[in-house]
Design a protein around this motif. Structure first.
Motif, PDB file in Angstrom:
ATOM      1  N   LYS A  38       9.046   5.037   6.251  1.00  0.00           N
ATOM      2  CA  LYS A  38       9.530   3.695   6.602  1.00  0.00           C
ATOM      3  C   LYS A  38      10.325   3.712   7.896  1.00  0.00           C
ATOM      4  CE  LYS A  38      10.009   2.055   1.876  1.00  0.00           C
ATOM      5  NZ  LYS A  38      11.010   1.911   0.807  1.00  0.00           N
ATOM      6  N   ARG A  39      10.954   4.847   8.203  1.00  0.00           N
ATOM      7  CA  ARG A  39      11.912   4.885   9.312  1.00  0.00           C
ATOM      8  C   ARG A  39      11.394   5.559  10.575  1.00  0.00           C
ATOM      9  NH1 ARG A  39      14.238   4.964   4.555  1.00  0.00           N
ATOM     10  NH2 ARG A  39      16.183   3.812   4.234  1.00  0.00           N
ATOM     11  N   ILE A  40      10.197   6.106  10.494  1.00  0.00           N
ATOM     12  CA  ILE A  40       9.664   6.777  11.689  1.00  0.00           C
ATOM     13  C   ILE A  40       8.314   6.165  12.038  1.00  0.00           C
ATOM     14  CG2 ILE A  40      10.743   8.949  11.022  1.00  0.00           C
ATOM     15  CD1 ILE A  40       7.832   9.882  10.313  1.00  0.00           C
ATOM     16  N   ASN A  41       7.746   6.624  13.119  1.00  0.00           N
ATOM     17  CA  ASN A  41       6.369   6.273  13.424  1.00  0.00           C
ATOM     18  C   ASN A  41       5.826   7.299  14.392  1.00  0.00           C
ATOM     19  OD1 ASN A  41       3.909   4.853  13.551  1.00  0.00           O
ATOM     20  ND2 ASN A  41       5.015   2.921  13.277  1.00  0.00           N
ATOM     21  N   LEU A  42       4.489   7.292  14.556  1.00  0.00           N
ATOM     22  CA  LEU A  42       3.948   8.307  15.453  1.00  0.00           C
ATOM     23  C   LEU A  42       2.779   7.797  16.280  1.00  0.00           C
ATOM     24  CD1 LEU A  42       1.486  10.910  14.087  1.00  0.00           C
ATOM     25  CD2 LEU A  42       2.116   8.960  12.685  1.00  0.00           C
ATOM     26  N   VAL A  43       2.602   8.435  17.418  1.00  0.00           N
ATOM     27  CA  VAL A  43       1.388   8.272  18.201  1.00  0.00           C
ATOM     28  C   VAL A  43       0.654   9.587  18.075  1.00  0.00           C
ATOM     29  CG1 VAL A  43       0.431   8.015  20.503  1.00  0.00           C
ATOM     30  CG2 VAL A  43       2.397   6.647  19.826  1.00  0.00           C
ATOM     31  N   ALA A  44      -0.531   9.542  17.451  1.00  0.00           N
ATOM     32  CA  ALA A  44      -1.255  10.787  17.209  1.00  0.00           C
ATOM     33  C   ALA A  44      -2.062  11.169  18.442  1.00  0.00           C
ATOM     34  CB  ALA A  44      -2.154  10.634  16.003  1.00  0.00           C
ATOM     35  N   GLU A  45      -2.534  12.406  18.391  1.00  0.00           N
ATOM     36  CA  GLU A  45      -3.315  12.951  19.482  1.00  0.00           C
ATOM     37  C   GLU A  45      -4.663  12.247  19.551  1.00  0.00           C
ATOM     38  OE1 GLU A  45      -3.898  16.990  18.559  1.00  0.00           O
ATOM     39  OE2 GLU A  45      -3.943  17.646  20.629  1.00  0.00           O
ATOM     40  N   GLY A  46      -5.190  12.081  20.751  1.00  0.00           N
ATOM     41  CA  GLY A  46      -6.558  11.604  20.855  1.00  0.00           C
ATOM     42  C   GLY A  46      -6.673  10.106  21.015  1.00  0.00           C
ATOM     43  N   GLU A  47      -7.923   9.713  21.227  1.00  0.00           N
ATOM     44  CA  GLU A  47      -8.201   8.347  21.633  1.00  0.00           C
ATOM     45  C   GLU A  47      -8.601   7.477  20.455  1.00  0.00           C
ATOM     46  OE1 GLU A  47     -11.136   6.388  24.997  1.00  0.00           O
ATOM     47  OE2 GLU A  47     -11.620   8.315  24.125  1.00  0.00           O
ATOM     48  N   ARG A  48      -9.234   8.098  19.463  1.00  0.00           N
ATOM     49  CA  ARG A  48      -9.772   7.302  18.352  1.00  0.00           C
ATOM     50  C   ARG A  48      -8.787   7.254  17.205  1.00  0.00           C
ATOM     51  NH1 ARG A  48     -15.349   6.663  18.629  1.00  0.00           N
ATOM     52  NH2 ARG A  48     -15.213   6.163  16.456  1.00  0.00           N
ATOM     53  N   THR A  49      -7.776   6.444  17.321  1.00  0.00           N
ATOM     54  CA  THR A  49      -6.807   6.379  16.241  1.00  0.00           C
ATOM     55  C   THR A  49      -6.607   4.958  15.736  1.00  0.00           C
ATOM     56  OG1 THR A  49      -5.097   6.263  17.902  1.00  0.00           O
ATOM     57  CG2 THR A  49      -5.505   8.405  16.924  1.00  0.00           C
ATOM     58  N   LEU A  50      -7.048   3.983  16.522  1.00  0.00           N
ATOM     59  CA  LEU A  50      -6.891   2.581  16.115  1.00  0.00           C
ATOM     60  C   LEU A  50      -8.250   2.028  15.712  1.00  0.00           C
ATOM     61  CD1 LEU A  50      -4.662   1.727  19.134  1.00  0.00           C
ATOM     62  CD2 LEU A  50      -3.892   1.646  16.766  1.00  0.00           C
ATOM     63  N   TYR A  51      -8.242   0.829  15.160  1.00  0.00           N
ATOM     64  CA  TYR A  51      -9.499   0.209  14.763  1.00  0.00           C
ATOM     65  C   TYR A  51     -10.163  -0.420  15.977  1.00  0.00           C
ATOM     66  CZ  TYR A  51      -8.092   0.967   9.992  1.00  0.00           C
ATOM     67  OH  TYR A  51      -7.713   1.557   8.828  1.00  0.00           O
ATOM     68  N   TRP A  52     -11.234   0.206  16.425  1.00  0.00           N
ATOM     69  CA  TRP A  52     -11.916  -0.280  17.629  1.00  0.00           C
ATOM     70  C   TRP A  52     -12.619  -1.601  17.389  1.00  0.00           C
ATOM     71  CZ3 TRP A  52     -14.482   4.046  21.021  1.00  0.00           C
ATOM     72  CH2 TRP A  52     -13.484   4.960  21.377  1.00  0.00           C
ATOM     73  N   ARG A  53     -12.936  -1.877  16.149  1.00  0.00           N
ATOM     74  CA  ARG A  53     -13.660  -3.109  15.867  1.00  0.00           C
ATOM     75  C   ARG A  53     -12.739  -4.285  15.590  1.00  0.00           C
ATOM     76  NH1 ARG A  53     -19.055  -3.002  14.774  1.00  0.00           N
ATOM     77  NH2 ARG A  53     -19.993  -1.037  15.408  1.00  0.00           N
ATOM     78  N   LEU A  54     -11.452  -4.059  15.719  1.00  0.00           N
ATOM     79  CA  LEU A  54     -10.499  -5.168  15.611  1.00  0.00           C
ATOM     80  C   LEU A  54      -9.891  -5.422  16.988  1.00  0.00           C
ATOM     81  CD1 LEU A  54      -8.527  -4.264  12.348  1.00  0.00           C
ATOM     82  CD2 LEU A  54     -10.583  -5.644  12.571  1.00  0.00           C
ATOM     83  N   SER A  55      -9.299  -6.588  17.136  1.00  0.00           N
ATOM     84  CA  SER A  55      -8.639  -6.884  18.404  1.00  0.00           C
ATOM     85  C   SER A  55      -7.271  -6.213  18.421  1.00  0.00           C
ATOM     86  CB  SER A  55      -8.481  -8.391  18.570  1.00  0.00           C
ATOM     87  OG  SER A  55      -7.527  -8.860  17.641  1.00  0.00           O
TER      88      SER A  55
END
Ligand code: ATP
Ligand code: MG
Lengths: 265, 272, 324
Positions: C87-104
């Motif tokens: 709940k208190r942290i967040n991260l940016v993971a390695e690489g390019e494909r980490t988000l939903y490409w088919r969503l805006s």
């Protein structure tokens, strides 16, 4: 061309589970309809079927149709998925740049696939023969082989239409599949065409698969080539026609892609 | 706890819906698939017997209208595959897309993530099924008693529990496979062949019959066909058996998934 | 209280899936590391490929189970209080494909805001603020699929801020970005720490990036921390001597292993057979080094003195250079 083919083969056998899964899909599909037919018939012999097609044993009838249908679809899939994969890998353009002629490259690409696909088909065929105890003799096999070869040449030409289409529209996998299933209805793979309205039969006659199936079924019930001359003629005619048509389409598609670019995936 | 999970649950459903909408052609081919099998069944039947009813089938199963028989079987099959394929493909798709990790890193509870998926799929499948029923009624002049059909829904739900269990177990396996596609296909085909959708299981060899009985699909199909044709009273045995097997699968699926998730944290999620 | 406390953290990966009754070999990816990160600090893990940076981040973000040791984030134990930490942290993971490409872009943030329990009344405002902050507000309704690499990374950073985390983990945030995007990302990270008072742990294998951004750096190699200090402190380890870069031709780099000099290959051009060697040599030793090289068949193309950088620290410690 051999190099392209070899690459395809190696790619495929790196995943042995793929081989297994393709075979199982093939078997389940076949068995599904034959079992259904048998359940409805309460046996395997249909006098209706014998009256309308000359072959009364349903498992044999369906197996022949299915195997030829498989032979028919494998060039189509080979072209579609072969090209699509190259597009995905971004290697199509590179391969197109290579001194190899495009069309040769395509055939190399698809032959590898087709070869594998037909070995799988063979396995499914043998399985079907054993499971349903299909009467098979060397005489029948020897007589059927030339027909298979002839049919294959025709199918290869027919499938090339799709090679052109993929170049133009890229993502037609689903479309190809829908077409393949449609052909099942048009060519009388699992049921006799006489239950279909006249116009469906007319369309079916324009597909080389329909005639190939008729001839091989004829071979199985012991007809001579001469008795089936009209079907043979139709097959030869269609074969030539489709090679010409699809070659034209492909050249045209190639020209267009050169203009608009191959595009990423 | 339930209240706070509702928003994430809804979000998962909406997200999956959006993604689903972006694959339009496959949507069409899905619908055509059902049509394909039923039409094939009708044409084979007519081509072989020349009639719409089959006394042979009536003797085996009590159904003489073979199209109605196939429709019921296929509907259960499609419904069941929703869970198996839905679950598994969902995990695989997220793995391929690389998005599974961000989901697992969020504080949302794990069951919310999976439940969101399953719920959306159930809703969609029900819409599909209603669409099919109407379509088949007009296309093939199908005589199904709708009331009897609605009566069978509770049976379907019991069966669904077992199918979800199997789906969870499969999803657990898939977390590790290098090339999960063929594994899923084999599983789907096994289910297809053994679900008794298109033919009565009694036509199968003995070994396969036992295997069929051990999966949650065929028992569901059997129970539903019985309930639709003869009512609950005469389907008691089938229903009891279905309850037992469904419970077993729910337990098995839960344990298998838990185990594999723990393993995933030891060996790391696969990335493609 | 420290934001992050890591003690003797270890991680081994099995070579195969460890089924019951199956003996498997294990690879040690992280071999017992310890460090602390203070609140509001920008801490860097610097190391070559395969050093264990990603593994460390995944353990700290509760995605991977450590094999041994312990770690606390904001006082919570990573094994026992995973959900409180998430709940208190967040991260940016390695690489390019980490988000939903088919969503805006907008739909992505909306989805993540909900699975992070962002309160309903704050959701809209926060998404808008974040999208503006990373400069994607105009493109909010476009599918991520069509975004450039840099835009995707900016969106990933916006996602990582969606729950207003106290601690932020960034795994190679500028890897594969063009110069301009990388600059934006670096400036943005600085701003996060200076203005928004976030604690940031980032990994990188770019020396310059670590030097420019981080308050303190842990140099990690083969799963171990081999040095930990401020950039100045690290460089102080080598200020007594100058760095030398020598460009040579026709020289087999393997010969360096048995040399009395600590030189490492920084660049290699196979087509022209050229090597760029770097290391620390006191002035009096330089002629000896050149002679040593020439005797082993090398053609010397140039010799240059350089300002010492973190690269030289790494070379001094390991005898190797960090390369892409
Ligand atoms: N899931 C896994 N299974 C087995 N081994 C792994 C796994 N993930 C990483 N490794 C191994 O652990 C070691 C450390 O990997 P890690 O990804 O943490 O390095 P890294 O410092 O992030 O490197 P990079 O700069 O390439 O991202 C490597 O040797 C790698 O091969
Ligand atoms: Mg890494």
């Amino acid at each position: 061309m051999l190099a392209v083919m070899e690459k395809e083969l190696r790619m495929f056998f790196r995943y042995p589970l793929r081989v297994v899964s393709s075979i199982i899909v093939g078997i389940v599909f076949l068995v599904q309809f034959i079992f259904f037919g048998q359940a409805v018939l309460g046996g395997r012999y249909s006098s209706m079927l014998a009256a309308s097609t000359g072959m009364g044993d349903y498992p044999t009838y369906a197996l022949i149709g299915y195997v030829l249908w498989w032979l028919f679809t494998s060039p189509i899939e080979a072209y579609i998925f072969g090209i699509r994969r190259e597009l995905q890998r971004g290697t199509l353009e590179i391969n197109m740049l290579a001194p190899l002629r495009t069309i040769k490259f395509l055939i190399g690409l698809s032959l590898g696939w087709i070869l594998i696909d037909n070995v799988l088909m063979g396995v499914v065929f043998l399985f079907g023969v054993c499971l349903f105890k299909i009467p098979l003799s060397w005489g029948i096999i020897l007589k059927a082989v030339p027909i298979f070869m002839l049919a294959f040449v025709a199918f290869l030409g027919f499938g090339m239409i799709f090679a052109g289409l993929v170049m133009l529209f890229k993502n037609i996998g689903a479309l190809g599949q829908i077409f393949e299933f449609l052909v099942m209805f048009l060519s009388g793979v699992f049921f006799p065409l006489n239950v279909m309205p006249y116009w469906v039969r007319a369309v079916g006659n324009a597909i080389p698969l329909t005639h190939a199936i008729n001839i091989v079924r004829g071979v199985f019930v012991g007809k001579s080539y001469a008795e089936m001359a009209s079907s043979l003629q139709a097959l030869l005619l269609l074969s030539t026609a489709y090679w010409l048509i699809s070659y034209g389409i492909f050249r045209w598609a190639e020209k267009i892609t050169r203009v608009v670019g191959y595009g990423g995936y | 706890m339930v209240a706070t999970e509702l928003r994430p649950l809804w979000a998962v459903m909406v997200k999956n819906w959006r993604i689903f909408l972006s694959y339009k052609i496959w949507f069409v081919s899905d619908i055509l698939m059902g049509l394909f099998f039923v039409a094939q069944a009708l044409l084979i039947g007519i081509g072989l017997t020349g009639e719409r009813n089959s006394p042979a089938l009536q003797k085996l199963t009590g159904y003489s209208d073979y199209v109605a028989f196939a429709v019921l079987g296929l509907m259960v099959l499609f419904f069941g595959l929703t869970f198996l394929s839905g679950f598994v493909w969902n995990v695989v798709d997220e793995l391929y897309a690389g998005t599974l990790e961000y989901n697992f890193a969020a504080p949302m509870r794990r069951p919310t993530f999976f439940l969101g998926n399953v719920l959306l799929r159930i809703v969609m499948t029900l819409i599909y099924l209603i669409f099919y029923l109407v379509l088949f009624k007009f296309l093939f002049n199908l005589h199904l008693n709708f009331l009897a059909f609605i009566k069978a829904v509770p049976v379907l739900l019991i069966g669904a529990l077992g199918m979800i269990g199997l789906g969870m177990a499969a999803a657990g396996v898939v977390l590790y496979l290098r090339d999960p596609g063929p594994f899923i296909t084999v599983l789907e085909m096994l289910v297809f062949a053994l679900s008794g959708a298109m033919y009565p299981l009694s036509i199968l060899p003995k070994g396969l019959q036992i295997m069929a009985k051990a999966l949650p699909y065929a028992p569901t199909t059997d129970a539903i066909r019985k309930v639709v044709a003869f009512g609950y009273g005469s389907a008691k045995n089938e229903i009891v058996y279905l309850i037992v097997i469904s419970s077993v699968y729910v337990l098995f699926g839960y344990v298998a998934y838990k185990w594999s998730e723990k393993q995933a944290r030891v060996i790391g999620l696969k990335s493609y | 209280m420290n934001a992050i406390e890591v003690r003797e953290l270890k991680k081994s990966y099995p070579k195969k899936i460890p089924l019951p009754l199956r003996r498997v070999e294990w690879i040690e990816a992280v071999k017992g590391i310890s460090f602390e990160v203070k609140k509001g600090e920008l801490f860097g893990l610097l190391g070559p490929n395969g050093a264990g940076k990603t593994t460390t981040i995944k353990m700290l973000t509760t995605l991977l189970e450590p094999t041994g040791g312990e770690a606390k984030i904001l006082g919570y134990d990573i094994k026992r209080d995973a959900r409180e930490i998430r709940k208190r942290i967040n991260l940016v993971a390695e690489g390019e494909r980490t988000l939903y490409w088919r969503l805006s872009a907008y739909e992505n943030l909306k989805y993540f805001s909900r699975i992070y329990y962002v309160p309903k009344n704050k959701e809209k405002g926060r998404i808008e603020e974040l999208l503006k902050l990373v400069g994607l507000w105009e493109r909010r309704n476009d599918l991520v699929m069509g975004f450039s690499r840099g835009m995707k990374q900016r969106l990933a950073i916006a996602k990582a801020l969606i729950n207003d985390p106290e601690v932020l983990f960034l795994d190679e945030p500028t890897l594969g970005l063009d110069v301009q995007s990388a600059l934006f990302v670096r400036e943005f990270i600085k701003k996060l720490v200076e203005e928004h008072k976030k604690t940031v742990l980032l990994t990188t294998h770019y020396m310059a990036e670590a030097e420019e951004l981080c308050d303190r750096i842990a140099i990690i190699d083969h799963g171990k921390i081999i040095a930990l200090d401020t950039p100045e402190g690290l460089k102080r380890m080598i200020t007594d001597e100058d760095a030398v870069e020598i460009k040579v031709k026709d020289f087999a780099p393997s010969k360096l292993e048995r040399s009395p000099f600590r030189m490492a290959v920084v660049k290699e051009d196979a087509s022209t057979n050229m090597l760029l060697l770097r290391g620390q040599v006191v002035e009096e030793e330089l002629p000896k080094l050149v002679e040593w090289l020439v005797r082993r068949g090398a053609k010397i193309l140039s010799v240059e003195q350089k300002e010492p950088t973190l690269e030289d620290v790494f070379i001094k410690l390991t005898g190797r250079a960090i390369r892409d």
